[in-house]
Design a protein around this motif. Structure first.
Motif, PDB file in Angstrom:
ATOM      1  N   VAL A 199       0.860  -1.198   0.000  1.00 12.51           N
ATOM      2  CA  VAL A 199       0.000   0.000   0.000  1.00 12.51           C
ATOM      3  C   VAL A 199       0.888   1.237   0.000  1.00 12.51           C
ATOM      4  O   VAL A 199       1.725   1.424   0.886  1.00 12.51           O
ATOM      5  CB  VAL A 199      -0.933   0.007   1.222  1.00 12.51           C
ATOM      6  N   ARG A 200       0.677   2.091  -0.995  1.00 16.15           N
ATOM      7  CA  ARG A 200       1.498   3.294  -1.148  1.00 16.15           C
ATOM      8  C   ARG A 200       0.650   4.565  -1.271  1.00 16.15           C
ATOM      9  O   ARG A 200       1.131   5.588  -1.739  1.00 16.15           O
ATOM     10  CB  ARG A 200       2.394   3.169  -2.383  1.00 16.15           C
ATOM     11  N   GLY A 201      -0.588   4.523  -0.866  1.00 12.97           N
ATOM     12  CA  GLY A 201      -1.463   5.670  -1.009  1.00 12.97           C
ATOM     13  C   GLY A 201      -1.195   6.742   0.041  1.00 12.97           C
ATOM     14  O   GLY A 201      -0.579   6.500   1.080  1.00 12.97           O
ATOM     15  N   ILE A 202      -1.689   7.944  -0.241  1.00 16.90           N
ATOM     16  CA  ILE A 202      -1.533   9.099   0.650  1.00 16.90           C
ATOM     17  C   ILE A 202      -2.921   9.542   1.107  1.00 16.90           C
ATOM     18  O   ILE A 202      -3.839   9.693   0.298  1.00 16.90           O
ATOM     19  CB  ILE A 202      -0.830  10.263  -0.083  1.00 16.90           C
ATOM     20  N   GLY A 203      -3.071   9.776   2.407  1.00 13.01           N
ATOM     21  CA  GLY A 203      -4.339  10.225   2.945  1.00 13.01           C
ATOM     22  C   GLY A 203      -4.225  11.583   3.626  1.00 13.01           C
ATOM     23  O   GLY A 203      -3.285  11.825   4.372  1.00 13.01           O
ATOM     24  N   ILE A 204      -5.164  12.478   3.354  1.00 11.31           N
ATOM     25  CA  ILE A 204      -5.268  13.773   4.037  1.00 11.31           C
ATOM     26  C   ILE A 204      -6.676  13.848   4.621  1.00 11.31           C
ATOM     27  O   ILE A 204      -7.657  13.881   3.887  1.00 11.31           O
ATOM     28  CB  ILE A 204      -5.003  14.940   3.074  1.00 11.31           C
ATOM     29  N   MET A 205      -6.750  13.851   5.938  1.00 13.55           N
ATOM     30  CA  MET A 205      -8.041  13.729   6.615  1.00 13.55           C
ATOM     31  C   MET A 205      -8.787  12.513   6.091  1.00 13.55           C
ATOM     32  O   MET A 205     -10.010  12.497   5.977  1.00 13.55           O
ATOM     33  CB  MET A 205      -8.868  15.015   6.472  1.00 13.55           C
ATOM     34  N   GLY A 206      -8.018  11.528   5.725  1.00 10.91           N
ATOM     35  CA  GLY A 206      -8.530  10.255   5.235  1.00 10.91           C
ATOM     36  C   GLY A 206      -7.395   9.251   5.359  1.00 10.91           C
ATOM     37  O   GLY A 206      -6.367   9.548   5.972  1.00 10.91           O
ATOM     38  N   GLY A 207      -7.526   8.096   4.789  1.00 12.97           N
ATOM     39  CA  GLY A 207      -6.438   7.144   4.963  1.00 12.97           C
ATOM     40  C   GLY A 207      -6.535   5.922   4.086  1.00 12.97           C
ATOM     41  O   GLY A 207      -7.562   5.638   3.459  1.00 12.97           O
ATOM     42  N   PHE A 208      -5.414   5.185   4.067  1.00 15.10           N
ATOM     43  CA  PHE A 208      -5.299   3.905   3.379  1.00 15.10           C
ATOM     44  C   PHE A 208      -5.056   2.816   4.421  1.00 15.10           C
ATOM     45  O   PHE A 208      -4.304   3.019   5.377  1.00 15.10           O
ATOM     46  CB  PHE A 208      -4.142   3.938   2.373  1.00 15.10           C
ATOM     47  N   ASP A 209      -5.670   1.678   4.218  1.00  8.97           N
ATOM     48  CA  ASP A 209      -5.573   0.559   5.148  1.00  8.97           C
ATOM     49  C   ASP A 209      -4.282  -0.223   4.867  1.00  8.97           C
ATOM     50  O   ASP A 209      -4.090  -0.730   3.765  1.00  8.97           O
ATOM     51  CB  ASP A 209      -6.799  -0.343   4.951  1.00  8.97           C
ATOM     52  N   HIS A 210      -3.408  -0.328   5.865  1.00 11.18           N
ATOM     53  CA  HIS A 210      -2.123  -1.020   5.705  1.00 11.18           C
ATOM     54  C   HIS A 210      -2.096  -2.379   6.407  1.00 11.18           C
ATOM     55  O   HIS A 210      -1.041  -3.006   6.486  1.00 11.18           O
ATOM     56  CB  HIS A 210      -0.990  -0.155   6.265  1.00 11.18           C
ATOM     57  N   ARG A 211      -3.223  -2.846   6.919  1.00 11.54           N
ATOM     58  CA  ARG A 211      -3.200  -4.047   7.758  1.00 11.54           C
ATOM     59  C   ARG A 211      -2.741  -5.303   7.030  1.00 11.54           C
ATOM     60  O   ARG A 211      -2.196  -6.220   7.645  1.00 11.54           O
ATOM     61  CB  ARG A 211      -4.587  -4.288   8.362  1.00 11.54           C
ATOM     62  N   GLU A 212      -2.968  -5.385   5.732  1.00 15.79           N
ATOM     63  CA  GLU A 212      -2.621  -6.611   5.006  1.00 15.79           C
ATOM     64  C   GLU A 212      -1.202  -6.597   4.455  1.00 15.79           C
ATOM     65  O   GLU A 212      -0.775  -7.560   3.825  1.00 15.79           O
ATOM     66  CB  GLU A 212      -3.616  -6.842   3.864  1.00 15.79           C
ATOM     67  N   GLU A 213      -0.470  -5.511   4.682  1.00 13.38           N
ATOM     68  CA  GLU A 213       0.921  -5.483   4.238  1.00 13.38           C
ATOM     69  C   GLU A 213       1.772  -6.403   5.101  1.00 13.38           C
ATOM     70  O   GLU A 213       1.459  -6.671   6.260  1.00 13.38           O
ATOM     71  CB  GLU A 213       1.472  -4.062   4.324  1.00 13.38           C
ATOM     72  N   GLY A 214       2.874  -6.884   4.522  1.00  6.46           N
ATOM     73  CA  GLY A 214       3.810  -7.694   5.286  1.00  6.46           C
ATOM     74  C   GLY A 214       3.508  -9.175   5.299  1.00  6.46           C
ATOM     75  O   GLY A 214       4.257  -9.958   5.876  1.00  6.46           O
ATOM     76  N   VAL A 215       2.400  -9.594   4.671  1.00  5.00           N
ATOM     77  CA  VAL A 215       2.074 -11.023   4.594  1.00  5.00           C
ATOM     78  C   VAL A 215       2.733 -11.586   3.337  1.00  5.00           C
ATOM     79  O   VAL A 215       2.436 -11.151   2.228  1.00  5.00           O
ATOM     80  CB  VAL A 215       0.550 -11.233   4.523  1.00  5.00           C
ATOM     81  N   PRO A 216       3.642 -12.554   3.479  1.00  7.16           N
ATOM     82  CA  PRO A 216       4.330 -13.084   2.296  1.00  7.16           C
ATOM     83  C   PRO A 216       3.340 -13.725   1.325  1.00  7.16           C
ATOM     84  O   PRO A 216       2.366 -14.360   1.732  1.00  7.16           O
ATOM     85  CB  PRO A 216       5.283 -14.136   2.885  1.00  7.16           C
ATOM     86  N   GLY A 217       3.593 -13.540   0.047  1.00 10.77           N
ATOM     87  CA  GLY A 217       2.748 -14.152  -0.965  1.00 10.77           C
ATOM     88  C   GLY A 217       3.145 -15.593  -1.229  1.00 10.77           C
ATOM     89  O   GLY A 217       4.245 -16.032  -0.912  1.00 10.77           O
ATOM     90  N   ASP A 218       2.218 -16.332  -1.822  1.00  9.57           N
ATOM     91  CA  ASP A 218       2.519 -17.700  -2.243  1.00  9.57           C
ATOM     92  C   ASP A 218       3.496 -17.673  -3.420  1.00  9.57           C
ATOM     93  O   ASP A 218       3.525 -16.711  -4.188  1.00  9.57           O
ATOM     94  CB  ASP A 218       1.238 -18.404  -2.690  1.00  9.57           C
ATOM     95  N   PRO A 219       4.291 -18.736  -3.588  1.00  5.87           N
ATOM     96  CA  PRO A 219       5.163 -18.809  -4.767  1.00  5.87           C
ATOM     97  C   PRO A 219       4.349 -18.698  -6.056  1.00  5.87           C
ATOM     98  O   PRO A 219       3.358 -19.406  -6.235  1.00  5.87           O
ATOM     99  CB  PRO A 219       5.809 -20.194  -4.636  1.00  5.87           C
TER     100      PRO A 219
END
Length: 233
Positions: A161-181
């Motif tokens: 997730v690389r989005g920018i939020g101003i008085m808003g936001g982007f959800d980063h909770r699913e980052e960092g989970v390794p993907g399947d091969p």
């Protein structure tokens, strides 16, 4: 629980299975209320199988096994491999707009290398659980102005997730989970002003049904084992 996948993310159903084992142990006098409370609190805080495993390891029928099936390849579209789902081409839809309205992209569709969407006083849903992918890495660019966009990805997909939020936001909770091969990578970018972009990892309805059936079978097996133990006593 087995130790072959300790870093695999646990689901709500997995936590409920552990909680059910704890409730049985409390009813049978194997745990007192203090131990039960501590372990139940740890259960609902656990994020991986490795964190769930110690909670029931010393209890009968306490090993709640990690799924032995590939959750990404079950039910409908998920019977196909990732290689089969990365199909190339331009994508069946490349943009969407919601102005005081809504949009959806879901079911069997081909996500392009770059999908752009705009939500103003409205909302959109981009569901990739049954989608094909035009490339190994795709970008979903979201602009949400006083509106929202929800991105849903299947298990096994890496999320950035690389989005920018101003008085808003982007959800980063699913980052960092390794993907399947061989699985695709989904990069979520864009801008949110008084709005938000959510990212969530969900199973399909068929996969949820399979987990419920698995849970029901395990419950029946535990009941049968308890009956056998009472019969031996």
């Amino acid at each position: 629980m087995t130790d072959d996948a300790p870093e695999l993310r646990a689901s709500d159903a997995d936590r409920e299975r552990v909680a059910e084992v704890l409730r049985d142990a409390l009813a049978e006098g194997r745990l007192d209320m203090e131990e039960f409370g501590e372990r139940l609190d740890a259960t609902y805080k656990a994020r991986t199988y490795g964190e769930l495993a110690p909670i029931t390891r010393d209890l009968p029928v306490g090993a709640v096994a990690a799924p032995k099936v590939d959750m990404v390849k079950k039910s409908g579209a998920f019977e196909r491999s990732w290689a089969e789902r990365i199909v190339g081409g331009e994508g069946s839809s490349t943009w969407a707009v919601a102005v005081m309205s809504g949009f959806q992209r879901k079911g069997r569709w081909t996500a392009p290398r770059r999908f752009s969407c705009f939500a103003f006083w409205g909302g959109g849903e981009i569901d990739l659980r049954e989608a094909d992918f035009a490339d190994r890495e795709i970008e979903i660019n979201c602009v949400a102005i006083m509106g929202g966009v929800q991105v849903i990805v299947p298990p096994g997909v890496e999320v950035v997730v690389r989005g920018i939020g101003i008085m808003g936001g982007f959800d980063h909770r699913e980052e960092g989970v390794p993907g399947d091969p061989g699985a695709p990578r989904v990069v979520v970018t864009g801008f949110a002003f008084w709005g938000g972009v959510g990212v969530e990892r969900k199973l399909t309805r068929g996969q949820r049904q399979e987990l419920r059936e698995e849970r029901r079978r395990e419950k029946l097996e535990r009941r049968e084992q308890r009956r056998e133990l009472r019969g031996e006593g």
